[in-house]
Design an enzyme around this catalytic site. Structure first.
Site, PDB file in Angstrom:
ATOM      1  N   ASP A  12     -36.753 -17.607   0.993  1.00 12.34           N
ATOM      2  CA  ASP A  12     -35.395 -18.141   1.068  1.00 12.34           C
ATOM      3  C   ASP A  12     -34.583 -17.171   1.928  1.00 12.34           C
ATOM      4  O   ASP A  12     -34.172 -16.108   1.471  1.00 12.34           O
ATOM      5  CB  ASP A  12     -34.794 -18.271  -0.337  1.00 12.34           C
ATOM      6  CG  ASP A  12     -33.353 -18.798  -0.301  1.00 12.34           C
ATOM      7  OD1 ASP A  12     -32.752 -18.838   0.788  1.00 12.34           O
ATOM      8  OD2 ASP A  12     -32.833 -19.146  -1.376  1.00 12.34           O
TER       9      ASP A  12
ATOM     10  N   PHE B  48     -31.100 -15.616  -6.441  1.00 15.79           N
ATOM     11  CA  PHE B  48     -30.089 -16.659  -6.254  1.00 15.79           C
ATOM     12  C   PHE B  48     -30.598 -17.652  -5.231  1.00 15.79           C
ATOM     13  O   PHE B  48     -30.844 -17.317  -4.073  1.00 15.79           O
ATOM     14  CB  PHE B  48     -28.736 -16.104  -5.779  1.00 15.79           C
ATOM     15  CG  PHE B  48     -27.702 -17.205  -5.664  1.00 15.79           C
ATOM     16  CD1 PHE B  48     -26.976 -17.618  -6.765  1.00 15.79           C
ATOM     17  CD2 PHE B  48     -27.507 -17.868  -4.461  1.00 15.79           C
ATOM     18  CE1 PHE B  48     -26.063 -18.671  -6.677  1.00 15.79           C
ATOM     19  CE2 PHE B  48     -26.596 -18.928  -4.362  1.00 15.79           C
ATOM     20  CZ  PHE B  48     -25.877 -19.320  -5.470  1.00 15.79           C
TER      21      PHE B  48
ATOM     22  N   LYS C  28     -26.707 -21.644   5.772  1.00 15.01           N
ATOM     23  CA  LYS C  28     -25.530 -20.837   6.100  1.00 15.01           C
ATOM     24  C   LYS C  28     -25.266 -20.717   7.604  1.00 15.01           C
ATOM     25  O   LYS C  28     -24.698 -21.628   8.184  1.00 15.01           O
ATOM     26  CB  LYS C  28     -25.627 -19.477   5.408  1.00 15.01           C
ATOM     27  CG  LYS C  28     -25.543 -19.649   3.881  1.00 15.01           C
ATOM     28  CD  LYS C  28     -25.120 -18.433   3.108  1.00 15.01           C
ATOM     29  CE  LYS C  28     -24.751 -18.827   1.682  1.00 15.01           C
ATOM     30  NZ  LYS C  28     -25.640 -18.312   0.663  1.00 15.01           N
TER      31      LYS C  28
END
Ligand SMILES: *Cc1c(COP(=O)(O)O)cnc(C)c1O
Length: 395
Positions: free
Chosen positions: A223, A138, A252
């Site tokens: 990532d 993802f 985030k």
């Protein structure tokens, strides 16, 4: 039925299926709904709220900066961007950084950097650069990124997708080795797959991938939008394998739970492929976001949030494993990124989350079978005990 829910459902695109609770306030690990009920937030906005809700020091910096200077674009220098990038590079061992806003934008930035590096530095023939990603990855929701995905729902109806991407099995270094060609510019990987179901590869996987990439002059890009900044018990999840990737993506928690802040960090020769006009973002690196993000990094370092996540994560996972219920198939994770897999023959993760909500614990399923526990890293042992009591009750 709650009016607010009806109103949102009638005006908002139905691209999410929220739990039926309307939140109006947050403080630390707690949030409150419009009926005055209090919940432990075990989701922390998919790890964006690692500092807890409304962290007082971050709010202070936000308000101070909001009164000074907010958005000017990168057409000008500001006094806030350099200190943020310097701190981020010092903490992660990277040379340079490019600020963006959302995670997906920083991933796109990494893909563009990798391709251009492939042409300019590695000398890949024009339009031939390949990027290898993993099955079950993802990386966000743009067209190029969902094009890399193996999840049919993320892609269905959104094609055609850009060429130049391949996928290999996650956790299998041999598969990576076999997929590399002279045209491979980069391997993009999450050290732990978050949205994919909190999938932790065997120890040494990332180190082996790093070796394969180095041998083949392929960039290793991690990532760490979800796994980074203390979430998994180290500052970066790649630290577990003592790997320093050639490119690193953060997001985030970088925004301190207040603003969207992301960045792509890399080695100098990778970042230096960008020249003025190549790439940009109106809001990326704005002084308001930069001031907040710098303080967010300072707090993670000063309060040892990574060590805290490590210790409390071990404690939490042990307690979950000790729950005697045939609904639980597996408990896995690292630090405070924890997945509890539910036996699909018995019930769904969604139904567990709905029941946890009535017991004052908010979480969210990932896929149909995994309940995610990723509380703010400022959570205490006592608060974890409260969560465990509620989870035990429900199970
Ligand atoms: C959340 C996430 C993204 C996308 O971030 P957005 O801010 O939602 O665009 C990318 N990669 C990983 C690993 C993520 O967890």
């Amino acid at each position: 039925m709650n009016n607010t829910i009806e109103l949102e459902d009638s005006y908002c695109a139905q691209n999410y299926k929220p739990l039926p609770v309307v939140l109006v306030k947050g403080e630390g690990v707690y949030v409150w709904d419009d009926q005055g009920n209090k919940y432990l937030d075990m989701m922390s906005a998919y790890s964006a709220v690692s500092h807890g809700h409304c962290h007082p020091q971050l709010i202070k910096i936000l308000i101070k900066q909001a009164n000074e200077l907010n958005i000017v674009s990168r057409a000008f220098y500001t006094d806030k961007l350099a200190p943020l990038l310097e701190k981020a590079c010092q903490l992660t061992g990277q040379d340079k950084a490019l600020p963006m806003n959302t995670g997906a934008e920083a991933v796109e930035t990494a893909l563009k950097a990798a391709r251009k590096w492939g042409y300019q530095v590695k000398d890949i023939k024009p339009e031939q650069a390949e990027i290898i990603a993993c099955e079950n990855n993802f990386h966000g929701r743009t067209i190029a990124i969902v094009g890399m995905s193996s999840e049919q729902q993320y892609k269905r109806g959104f094609g055609p997708f850009p060429a130049g991407f391949k996928r290999v099995e996650f956790g299998n270094p041999e598969a990576l080795k076999n997929a590399i060609t002279p045209n491979t510019a980069a391997f993009l990987v999450e050290p732990i797959q978050g949205e994919g179901g909190i999938i932790v590869p065997a120890a040494g996987y990332l180190a082996e991938c790093a070796r394969i990439c180095r041998d083949n002059n392929v960039l290793l890009i991690c990532d760490e939008i979800q796994t980074g900044l203390g979430r998994t018990g180290k500052l970066l999840a790649s630290d577990y394998d003592q790997v320093k990737p050639d490119g690193l993506i953060l997001g985030k928690a970088l925004g301190g739970g207040l603003l969207p802040v992301s960045m792509f960090l890399a080695r100098k020769d990778v970042m230096d492929v960008f020249t003025p006009g190549d790439h940009g973002s109106t809001f990326g690196g704005n002084p308001l976001a930069s001031a907040v993000a710098l303080e967010a990094l300072n707090i993670i370092e000063r309060d040892n949030l990574a060590d805290r996540a490590f210790e409390l994560g071990e404690y939490f996972m042990q307690a979950l494993r000790a729950i005697n219920s045939d609904l639980i198939i597996d408990v896995r994770g690292k630090g405070l990124l924890i997945g509890m897999e539910i036996n699909p023959a018995k019930t769904t993760a969604r139904s567990i989350c709905e029941k946890l909500m009535t017991k004052g614990v908010l979480s969210k399923e990932t896929h149909e079978t995994i309940v995610r526990f990723a509380p703010p890293l400022v959570i205490t042992k006592e608060q974890i005990d409260d969560a465990i009591d509620a989870i035990k009750d429900v199970m």
